[in-house]
Design an enzyme around this catalytic site. Structure first.
Site, mmCIF file in Angstrom:
data_model
loop_
_atom_site.group_PDB
_atom_site.id
_atom_site.type_symbol
_atom_site.label_atom_id
_atom_site.label_comp_id
_atom_site.label_asym_id
_atom_site.label_seq_id
_atom_site.Cartn_x
_atom_site.Cartn_y
_atom_site.Cartn_z
ATOM 1 N N GLU A 294 82.486 21.099 69.233
ATOM 2 C CA GLU A 294 81.096 21.364 68.827
ATOM 3 C C GLU A 294 80.374 21.974 70.022
ATOM 4 O O GLU A 294 80.298 21.361 71.087
ATOM 5 C CB GLU A 294 80.437 20.059 68.375
ATOM 6 C CG GLU A 294 81.123 19.432 67.182
ATOM 7 C CD GLU A 294 81.166 20.370 65.990
ATOM 8 O OE1 GLU A 294 80.097 20.753 65.494
ATOM 9 O OE2 GLU A 294 82.282 20.748 65.556
ATOM 10 N N CYS A 328 71.221 21.536 71.892
ATOM 11 C CA CYS A 328 71.953 22.615 71.221
ATOM 12 C C CYS A 328 71.176 23.076 70.000
ATOM 13 O O CYS A 328 71.306 24.209 69.559
ATOM 14 C CB CYS A 328 73.331 22.126 70.818
ATOM 15 S SG CYS A 328 73.251 20.646 69.805
HETATM 16 N N1 LIG Z 1 76.993 21.409 68.951
HETATM 17 C C1 LIG Z 1 76.620 20.239 69.417
HETATM 18 O O1 LIG Z 1 76.601 19.236 68.701
HETATM 19 C C2 LIG Z 1 76.174 20.110 70.850
HETATM 20 C C3 LIG Z 1 75.487 18.952 71.229
HETATM 21 C C4 LIG Z 1 75.091 18.823 72.566
HETATM 22 C C5 LIG Z 1 75.348 19.809 73.484
HETATM 23 N N2 LIG Z 1 76.013 20.921 73.070
HETATM 24 C C6 LIG Z 1 76.254 22.002 74.028
HETATM 25 O O2 LIG Z 1 76.699 21.458 75.273
HETATM 26 C C7 LIG Z 1 76.349 22.336 76.341
HETATM 27 C C8 LIG Z 1 75.717 21.576 77.474
HETATM 28 O O3 LIG Z 1 76.551 20.547 77.919
HETATM 29 P P1 LIG Z 1 77.442 20.618 79.243
HETATM 30 O O4 LIG Z 1 76.794 21.501 80.239
HETATM 31 O O5 LIG Z 1 77.713 19.211 79.624
HETATM 32 O O6 LIG Z 1 78.754 21.299 78.689
HETATM 33 P P2 LIG Z 1 80.164 21.537 79.431
HETATM 34 O O7 LIG Z 1 81.018 22.266 78.464
HETATM 35 O O8 LIG Z 1 79.968 22.125 80.768
HETATM 36 O O9 LIG Z 1 80.756 20.059 79.669
HETATM 37 C C9 LIG Z 1 81.046 19.197 78.582
HETATM 38 C C10 LIG Z 1 82.141 18.220 79.002
HETATM 39 O O10 LIG Z 1 83.358 18.940 79.195
HETATM 40 C C11 LIG Z 1 83.961 18.511 80.410
HETATM 41 N N3 LIG Z 1 84.850 19.572 80.897
HETATM 42 C C12 LIG Z 1 84.610 20.516 81.834
HETATM 43 N N4 LIG Z 1 85.701 21.305 81.993
HETATM 44 C C13 LIG Z 1 86.632 20.863 81.118
HETATM 45 C C14 LIG Z 1 87.956 21.286 80.792
HETATM 46 N N5 LIG Z 1 88.544 22.320 81.386
HETATM 47 N N6 LIG Z 1 88.627 20.604 79.830
HETATM 48 C C15 LIG Z 1 88.049 19.552 79.203
HETATM 49 N N7 LIG Z 1 86.807 19.121 79.468
HETATM 50 C C16 LIG Z 1 86.102 19.765 80.415
HETATM 51 C C17 LIG Z 1 82.772 18.181 81.287
HETATM 52 O O11 LIG Z 1 83.136 17.364 82.369
HETATM 53 C C18 LIG Z 1 81.864 17.486 80.295
HETATM 54 O O12 LIG Z 1 82.231 16.131 80.147
HETATM 55 C C19 LIG Z 1 75.411 23.354 75.700
HETATM 56 O O13 LIG Z 1 76.104 24.534 75.460
HETATM 57 C C20 LIG Z 1 74.998 22.697 74.394
HETATM 58 O O14 LIG Z 1 74.585 23.592 73.392
HETATM 59 C C21 LIG Z 1 76.434 21.089 71.782
HETATM 60 N N1 LIG Z 2 71.587 16.279 67.061
HETATM 61 C C1 LIG Z 2 70.503 16.783 67.884
HETATM 62 C C2 LIG Z 2 70.947 17.838 68.833
HETATM 63 C C3 LIG Z 2 72.114 17.517 69.694
HETATM 64 C C4 LIG Z 2 72.382 18.649 70.629
HETATM 65 O O1 LIG Z 2 72.068 18.768 71.743
HETATM 66 C C5 LIG Z 2 69.409 17.336 67.005
HETATM 67 O O2 LIG Z 2 69.579 17.395 65.792
HETATM 68 O O3 LIG Z 2 68.379 17.735 67.526
#
Ligand SMILES: NC(=O)c1ccc[n+]([C@@H]2O[C@H](COP(=O)([O-])OP(=O)(O)OC[C@H]3O[C@@H](n4cnc5c(N)ncnc54)[C@H](O)[C@@H]3O)[C@@H](O)[C@H]2O)c1
Ligand SMILES: N[C@@H](CCC=O)C(=O)O
Length: 525
Positions: A294, A328
């Site tokens: 996600e 996100c």
């Molecule tokens: N779609 C959703 O539900 C959702 C929800 C929240 C955040 N996000 C997204 O998350 C991002 C922000 O979070 P972030 O900066 O922590 O993201 P990130 O991808 O940098 O890190 C996420 C996790 O992945 C780990 N990670 C890093 N390198 C890795 C690898 N090579 N293999 C496996 N794991 C690894 C990190 O340590 C961390 O725990 C934004 O893009 C946001 O939109 C999406």
């Molecule tokens: N589930 C949250 C967003 C999570 C992502 O960062 C919302 O619906 O606002």
């Protein structure tokens, strides 16, 4: 029989938020900050492997984003040996947990919900101190975590019933769902309790075991959830909790032959990397790995000429600048019909100009972004945006006294072209792009002009336009006449289209299927 049991778990109500406008409630939250500071700040926290608490020698610091001079707590950097021990322990625990009674799982989750209700303010305070959410944002997430416990308690019973099949006269045929194995749950810093919890509960509600790897910026919000589950009666081997660096817990965990599934939430870059790596079958691996990824968003709000501009402006400001735009689901693009564009822009500018940026612990409406590095990355977009679009608000550093942190003022650009990075790229900060549409259909085309497809809002009073938005908006979560943030577990199943990820829809009726495999049994008598 399970039907009757499920009935016993109904009805369901979402956890209400605290009303911090009441002095008594605010005083309790302030007291919780004091208690958390006394109890947790300066402490060293453990890993959990095979049901045992494991102290580490090599520790990293977690800093308060509101003032990065303050180290709040320390966590261990897991070693490669500890990672492998954790995977092995999860495999061992799987042999028992996969056969556990769904009613036992549901009862543990219900108990965890009760325990969390009693400690919500403490969990809020921990989250604020390590990730910079203000009280309401932290409370929203902790309340969502209570909802997750309640929802997954019901989902584990529902899926245990199996599904009916078309009958045959001479065979008794059943379709049942079984767990798959060890799930690595890898999570981001911006929702440090509800997001990893949702993935881990999905896994364990289905009868799997977990290696839980939280973001290094925000590990305590995650650890407290794990310990809460243990207190609620979860057998301790079911979850392994590992903190540390990506060179040990990133690629090598994803590549591990004994990992059956990776449940990931985070950036597009890392999600795509995991998706690709997990496709390779490692020596000794006996399955094709499943990947839930996600990822990010570039979420639009479309405003039609007949929409309620006051409601739209408020929804836009809340969803674009709440938690400094670090969701996100945050609105990062506004696409408005030509005839209302200027009025809407002015309404949004006026509301956003009032927002005070300050300390989350004092419950300022908007706090810092997660780090100085993140602020720098956001400001690069702001600086280059000045050359490509019209700056309407922001771009300066807010005054937060001597505090050191990534504080960014709510920023609005107008007349942003569809090819501009401000329109296409996830900035993950309080930066909003306005784009003018010829008419409402053009506005939908512009909204869909994105690699992403996570959330969107659409404002109109016209039933025909609303129906067309339902059909044509290419997103996993579409909100009509309301803001595009704030999905509730059990009701607004959450997950996107396109490069927003695998559309797993956490909190929804199909989520558990991600963590299960289906067995058909045909018996003749
Ligand atoms: N779609 C959703 O539900 C959702 C929800 C929240 C955040 N996000 C997204 O998350 C991002 C922000 O979070 P972030 O900066 O922590 O993201 P990130 O991808 O940098 O890190 C996420 C996790 O992945 C780990 N990670 C890093 N390198 C890795 C690898 N090579 N293999 C496996 N794991 C690894 C990190 O340590 C961390 O725990 C934004 O893009 C946001 O939109 C999406
Ligand atoms: N589930 C949250 C967003 C999570 C992502 O960062 C919302 O619906 O606002």
């Amino acid at each position: 029989m399970t039907d009757t049991l499920l009935g016993g778990f109904l009805p369901f109500e979402h956890e209400p938020y605290f009303n911090f406008a009441q002095d008594t409630v605010a005083a309790l939250q302030r007291a919780a900050f004091q208690q958390v500071r006394q109890r947790y700040v300066g402490q060293h926290f453990p890993l959990y492997i095979g049901g045992k608490r494991v102290e580490g020698d090599d520790l990293f610091e977690v800093r308060n984003p509101a003032d990065t001079r303050e180290v709040v707590w320390h966590f261990p950097r897991a070693t490669p040996e500890q990672r492998d021990q954790a995977v092995a322990a999860a495999q061992t625990a799987f042999e028992e947990w996969r056969l556990s009674d769904p009613l036992q799982r549901a009862t543990i989750f219900k108990r965890a919900a009760e325990l969390l209700r009693a400690r919500r303010m403490e969990f809020n305070a921990v989250m604020t101190l390590e990730n910079g959410k203000n009280w309401a944002e932290a409370d929203g997430e902790v309340a969502e975590s209570v909802d997750h416990f309640e929802v997954f308690a019901r989902e584990t019973l529902r899926w245990a019933q199996g599904k009916p099949v078309y009958p045959m006269p001479d065979e008794h045929v059943t379709t049942v769902y079984e767990p798959i194995g060890v799930v690595a749950c890898i999570s981001p810093w911006n929702f440090p309790s509800a997001i990893p919890l949702g993935m881990a509960l999905g896994a364990i509600a289905a009868g799997n075991t977990v290696v839980w790897k939280p973001a290094s910026e925000t590990p305590l919000s995650s650890l407290l959830m794990v310990e809460l589950l243990f207190e609620a009666g979860l057998p301790r081997g079911v979850i392994q909790f590992l903190t540390g660096t990506d060179d040990v817990l990133g690629d090598p965990l994803v590549d591990h032959k004994d990992i059956r599934m990776i449940a990931f939430t985070g950036s597009r870059e890392i999600g795509c990397r995991i998706y690709e790596r997990a496709a390779r079958v490692q020596p000794g691996q006996k399955w094709l790995k499943r990947v839930m990824a996600e990822m990010g968003g570039k979420d639009p709000t479309v405003v039609c000429a007949d929409g309620d501009l006051e409601a739209a402006a408020l929804g836009i400001v809340q969803s674009a600048f709440g938690y400094a735009g670090q969701k996100c689901s945050a609105c990062s693009r506004v696409i408005a019909e030509d005839s209302v564009y200027d009025e809407l822009l002015e309404r949004v500018r006026a509301l956003a100009a009032e927002i005070q940026v300050g300390l989350p612990e004092d419950n300022a409406p908007v706090g810092p972004v997660i780090s100085a590095g993140s602020a720098e990355r956001i400001m690069k977009y702001v600086h280059s945006g000045k050359n490509t679009a019209r700056l309407v608000l922001g771009s300066e550093h807010p005054d937060v006294g001597e505090r050191q942190g990534g504080y960014v003022q709510p920023t609005i650009f107008a007349d942003v072209a569809p090819e501009d990075p401000l329109f296409q790229e996830e900035i993950f900060g309080p930066v909003l792009a306005f784009t003018r549409a010829r008419d409402w259909q053009h506005a939908i085309d512009l909204a869909n002009d994105s690699d992403y497809g996570l959330t969107a809002a659409f404002y109109s009073r016209d039933p025909h336009k609303l129906a067309e938005a339902r059909r044509r908006m290419h997103v996993g979560n579409l909100y009509l006449n309301r803001k595009c943030t704030g999905a509730l577990s059990g009701t607004h199943a959450f997950g996107g289209y396109g490069m927003s990820g695998t559309n797993a829809k956490v909190g929804g009726p199909d989520y558990l299927f991600w963590f299960l495999q289906t067995k058909t049994v045909a018996q003749r008598y």
